[in-house]
Design an enzyme around this catalytic site. Sequence first.
Site, PDB file in Angstrom:
ATOM      1  CE  LYS A  35      -2.073  -0.516   3.982  1.00  0.00           C
ATOM      2  NZ  LYS A  35      -1.519  -1.735   4.557  1.00  0.00           N
ATOM      3  NE  ARG A 110      -3.653  -0.728  10.446  1.00  0.00           N
ATOM      4  CZ  ARG A 110      -2.581  -0.203   9.858  1.00  0.00           C
ATOM      5  NH1 ARG A 110      -2.588   1.036   9.429  1.00  0.00           N
ATOM      6  NH2 ARG A 110      -1.498  -0.920   9.692  1.00  0.00           N
ATOM      7  NE  ARG A 149       8.137  -2.571   5.851  1.00  0.00           N
ATOM      8  CZ  ARG A 149       6.874  -2.170   5.977  1.00  0.00           C
ATOM      9  NH1 ARG A 149       6.181  -1.835   4.898  1.00  0.00           N
ATOM     10  NH2 ARG A 149       6.296  -2.123   7.155  1.00  0.00           N
ATOM     11  NE  ARG A 182       7.072  -0.139  10.183  1.00  0.00           N
ATOM     12  CZ  ARG A 182       5.882  -0.071   9.591  1.00  0.00           C
ATOM     13  NH1 ARG A 182       5.771   0.526   8.405  1.00  0.00           N
ATOM     14  NH2 ARG A 182       4.811  -0.555  10.158  1.00  0.00           N
ATOM     15  NE  ARG A 193       2.561  -4.393  11.391  1.00  0.00           N
ATOM     16  CZ  ARG A 193       3.527  -4.101  10.512  1.00  0.00           C
ATOM     17  NH1 ARG A 193       4.737  -4.590  10.670  1.00  0.00           N
ATOM     18  NH2 ARG A 193       3.272  -3.305   9.493  1.00  0.00           N
TER      19      ARG A 193
HETATM   20  P1  AMP Z   1       1.470   0.945   9.240  1.00  0.00           P
HETATM   21  O1  AMP Z   1       2.667   1.807   9.006  1.00  0.00           O
HETATM   22  O2  AMP Z   1       0.275   1.366   8.455  1.00  0.00           O
HETATM   23  O3  AMP Z   1       1.791  -0.535   9.062  1.00  0.00           O
HETATM   24  O4  AMP Z   1       1.043   1.136  10.782  1.00  0.00           O
HETATM   25  C1  AMP Z   1       1.939   0.819  11.817  1.00  0.00           C
HETATM   26  C2  AMP Z   1       1.196   0.760  13.133  1.00  0.00           C
HETATM   27  O5  AMP Z   1       0.611   2.041  13.418  1.00  0.00           O
HETATM   28  C3  AMP Z   1       0.031  -0.211  13.193  1.00  0.00           C
HETATM   29  O6  AMP Z   1       0.438  -1.550  13.468  1.00  0.00           O
HETATM   30  C4  AMP Z   1      -0.803   0.385  14.325  1.00  0.00           C
HETATM   31  O7  AMP Z   1      -0.234   0.118  15.582  1.00  0.00           O
HETATM   32  C5  AMP Z   1      -0.640   1.886  14.073  1.00  0.00           C
HETATM   33  N1  AMP Z   1      -1.697   2.389  13.160  1.00  0.00           N
HETATM   34  C6  AMP Z   1      -1.536   2.921  11.926  1.00  0.00           C
HETATM   35  N2  AMP Z   1      -2.712   3.259  11.386  1.00  0.00           N
HETATM   36  C7  AMP Z   1      -3.657   2.927  12.290  1.00  0.00           C
HETATM   37  C8  AMP Z   1      -5.078   3.003  12.304  1.00  0.00           C
HETATM   38  N3  AMP Z   1      -5.787   3.488  11.268  1.00  0.00           N
HETATM   39  N4  AMP Z   1      -5.725   2.581  13.427  1.00  0.00           N
HETATM   40  C9  AMP Z   1      -5.051   2.093  14.489  1.00  0.00           C
HETATM   41  N5  AMP Z   1      -3.703   1.971  14.533  1.00  0.00           N
HETATM   42  C10 AMP Z   1      -3.006   2.392  13.438  1.00  0.00           C
END
Ligand code: AMP
Length: 237
Positions: A35, A110, A149, A182, A193
């Site tokens: 994404k 989400r 990654r 990360r 996740r």
């Molecule tokens: P991402 O970079 O999108 O993989 O997000 C990394 C982490 O940020 C996720 O595993 C959540 O802990 C938090 N996070 C990001 N976006 C959301 C969201 N829309 N709702 C809740 N937690 C989020």
Amino acid sequence: MPINKASLIVFESFVKQRGRRKLRVIFLGPPGSGKGTQASRLSERFGIPQISTGDILRNAIVNKIGLGIKAKEYMDKGELVPDDVIIGIVGDRVNQQDCENGFILDGFPRTVVQAESFDKMTEEMSIPVDVVLSLNVNEEMVVKRLCGRMVCKDCSTNYHIDFNLPKKKGICDQCSGKLYHRPDDEEDVVRNRLRVYKETTEPLIDYYQQKGLLRAIDGEEKIENIFKQLVSVLEVM
Ligand code: AMP
């Protein structure tokens, strides 16, 4: 049939107009589905900002602001940050000037609660979402992608230790920033996740399907092929 100069000019102005029209996009897909990579390229192609809630939270952690301190404990475990926090962040962000012509949401919504709040928000602000793009990738591919990654700490460009190495080890090709792994890309966190995604985020596929907004794309294709398919979806919006 050869393309004459006049039709080329008409085509170019059509493409430019497309670039200027309002376009509001939501990106769905499991972690590691690509994404972020695709949203960043589409953002450049269509001249609208990519809004990554994950990047906003990571910036808050780096800058040690209150939001980041709260969010870190959830993120480190691969859990979701509470809905009210995220909804507040997105509400502020889509109100900013650079979102006037649209935006690409990467990582939001989400949960069904987030999606319903966002529906209300977009209705009140008269900023309807045009399309929800959903990238499909199988679970083992996600684990392989995320565990290898590397991400630029400055511009968030993604690399991979097997499939997509930077020219210089540990350094971003785009901005010379340092690359890092990360903490939530460790395998046990990745698996959590994915569990959270299945339980909490996957129901949104049906949610948006019922609203007639969903377009599903195979996320296991080459990056360039996926990008072409996404562009062709957005160009006819
Ligand atoms: P991402 O970079 O999108 O993989 O997000 C990394 C982490 O940020 C996720 O595993 C959540 O802990 C938090 N996070 C990001 N976006 C959301 C969201 N829309 N709702 C809740 N937690 C989020």
